[in-house]
Design an enzyme around this catalytic site. Structure first.
Site, PDB file in Angstrom:
ATOM      1  N   GLN A  35      -4.616  -1.969   9.759  1.00 41.21           N
ATOM      2  CA  GLN A  35      -4.565  -3.267   9.088  1.00 41.21           C
ATOM      3  C   GLN A  35      -5.154  -4.362   9.982  1.00 41.21           C
ATOM      4  O   GLN A  35      -4.769  -4.500  11.140  1.00 41.21           O
ATOM      5  CB  GLN A  35      -3.099  -3.584   8.731  1.00 41.21           C
ATOM      6  CG  GLN A  35      -2.914  -4.821   7.893  1.00 41.21           C
ATOM      7  CD  GLN A  35      -3.446  -4.683   6.463  1.00 41.21           C
ATOM      8  OE1 GLN A  35      -3.326  -3.625   5.837  1.00 41.21           O
ATOM      9  NE2 GLN A  35      -4.047  -5.740   5.957  1.00 41.21           N
ATOM     10  N   ASP A  57     -10.904   2.508   4.041  1.00 47.34           N
ATOM     11  CA  ASP A  57     -11.424   1.173   3.711  1.00 47.34           C
ATOM     12  C   ASP A  57     -12.948   1.155   3.574  1.00 47.34           C
ATOM     13  O   ASP A  57     -13.507   0.204   3.038  1.00 47.34           O
ATOM     14  CB  ASP A  57     -11.037   0.179   4.823  1.00 47.34           C
ATOM     15  CG  ASP A  57      -9.675  -0.472   4.584  1.00 47.34           C
ATOM     16  OD1 ASP A  57      -9.237  -0.544   3.422  1.00 47.34           O
ATOM     17  OD2 ASP A  57      -9.065  -0.911   5.579  1.00 47.34           O
ATOM     18  N   LYS A  70       0.845  -1.207   0.000  1.00 49.06           N
ATOM     19  CA  LYS A  70       0.000   0.000   0.000  1.00 49.06           C
ATOM     20  C   LYS A  70       0.873   1.248   0.000  1.00 49.06           C
ATOM     21  O   LYS A  70       0.600   2.221  -0.702  1.00 49.06           O
ATOM     22  CB  LYS A  70      -0.946  -0.022   1.210  1.00 49.06           C
ATOM     23  CG  LYS A  70      -2.043  -1.071   1.055  1.00 49.06           C
ATOM     24  CD  LYS A  70      -2.820  -1.332   2.339  1.00 49.06           C
ATOM     25  CE  LYS A  70      -3.736  -2.552   2.155  1.00 49.06           C
ATOM     26  NZ  LYS A  70      -4.480  -2.929   3.342  1.00 49.06           N
TER      27      LYS A  70
END
Ligand code: NDP
Length: 297
Positions: A96, A119, A52
């Site tokens: 994460q 997200d 990422k």
């Protein structure tokens, strides 16, 4: 002829278009910022956050990474979340998953500023998506919708079977597909580990989306002639190869390819799209929070 859906190519095009959006933001003195937070040192999670960060660098997003000790208390993580919520350079961020067991991931999501929720997992954003008014679409289902539109795969009126009901893939995918809008209007069946006669549900579908994390669960005998097959699964299977492993999906590609009209490979199908859509959400967050409208792909 079966179409092999090229996620690498489409993701590359989206990233190219995003670079232009990022250039337009730069003209107004805005550099989009994406932060990743990793709690602990899970090797797979480390690989994901590294990818990422590399993606950010490549397109001109300011990537910021925060490492937190695996033994950290929930409060330590909450402090970081508060700092990121307050940091004007951070337009979007994510923690994460998975997090160590002393931390409640749902509580983590609840504390993220919904306007920075790259997200799209904050309950407010989940609610908005279900209501048909999404702010940030979760990256994997959004990426799959993009593949459908790029390859002229019609969802309106289609029977779609989604195998998997996770919060990050199955549920949002099913929700997007049933919405009364472009890329939706499908009749959706959602399957999971308690589903009986799975093959019956996949065989009657025009589109099968496999997101269950069970290696090669769906084979050619389980899909109908000409169906579109989207393989979300990524499992590492040990091999004798130099790398020592290979990435395998939830679909038995060789047998499914014989029947499918279109199919995504693993790797090179859904994975690169997920990564591209995280960049998309970051640019969208920057554009909206800074009040600088830009075109998004
Ligand atoms: P989860 O483990 O959170 O969810 C798996 C889902 O599949 C659950 O709903 C589970 O049912 C269902 N399931 C498990 N076994 C079966 C079975 N035998 N038959 C039918 N359904 C079953 O996984 P994720 O959604 O997070 O991820 C799924 C896969 O996709 C993984 O391989 C993951 O690595 C990959 N992935 C890939 C991404 C990409 O970008 N390509 C992004 C995200 C994930 P139940 O609810 O009953 O337990």
């Amino acid at each position: 002829m079966t179409t092999i859906i090229d996620g690498d190519r489409i993701a590359g095009e989206i990233r190219g278009a995003l670079e232009e959006s990022i250039g337009a933001l730069a003209d107004h003195g805005v550099t989009p910022g994406l932060a990743t937070v990793l709690v602990g040192d899970d090797p797979a999670s480390q690989t994901y956050v590294n990818m990422k960060q590399r993606d950010c660098e490549e397109v001109g997003i300011n990537g910021i990474h925060v490492d937190i000790d695996g033994d950290a208390s929930p409060e330590e993580l909450y402090d970081t979340i508060e700092e990121l919520n307050a940091d004007p350079e951070v337009h979007g961020y994510l923690v994460q998953d998975p997090v160590p067991e002393q931390i409640d991931y749902r509580e983590v999501l609840r504390r993220i500023d919904p306007a920075k929720d790259a997200d799209g997992f904050h309950p407010e954003n989940v609610g908005r998506l279900v209501a048909g008014n999404a702010r940030f679409k979760p990256c994997t289902p959004h990426g799959i919708q993009k593949l459908f539109s790029e390859y002229d795969i019609e969802t309106e009126g289609a029977d779609v079977t989604v195998v998997g009901r996770s919060d990050i893939v199955g549920k949002p995918m099913a929700n997007l597909l049933m919405q009364k809008s472009q890329g939706g209007n499908a009749t959706v069946t959602v399957c999971h580990s308690r589903t009986e006669n799975l093959a019956e549900k996949t065989r009657r579908a025009d589109v099968v989306i496999a997101a269950c994390g069970v290696t090669e669960l769906i084979d050619g005998s389980m899909i109908s002639e000409g169906a579109t097959v989207i393989d979300v699964g990524i499992s590492r299977v040990e091999t004798d190869s130099e790398k020592g492993y290979e990435l395998v999906g939830d679909v038995d590609f060789e047998s499914a390819k014989e029947k499918a009209g279109a199919i995504t490979p693993v790797p090179g199908g859904v994975g690169p799209m997920t990564r591209a859509m995280l960049l998309y959400n970051t640019v969208k967050a920057a554009s909206e929070s800074e009040g600088v409208p830009v075109e998004l792909p």
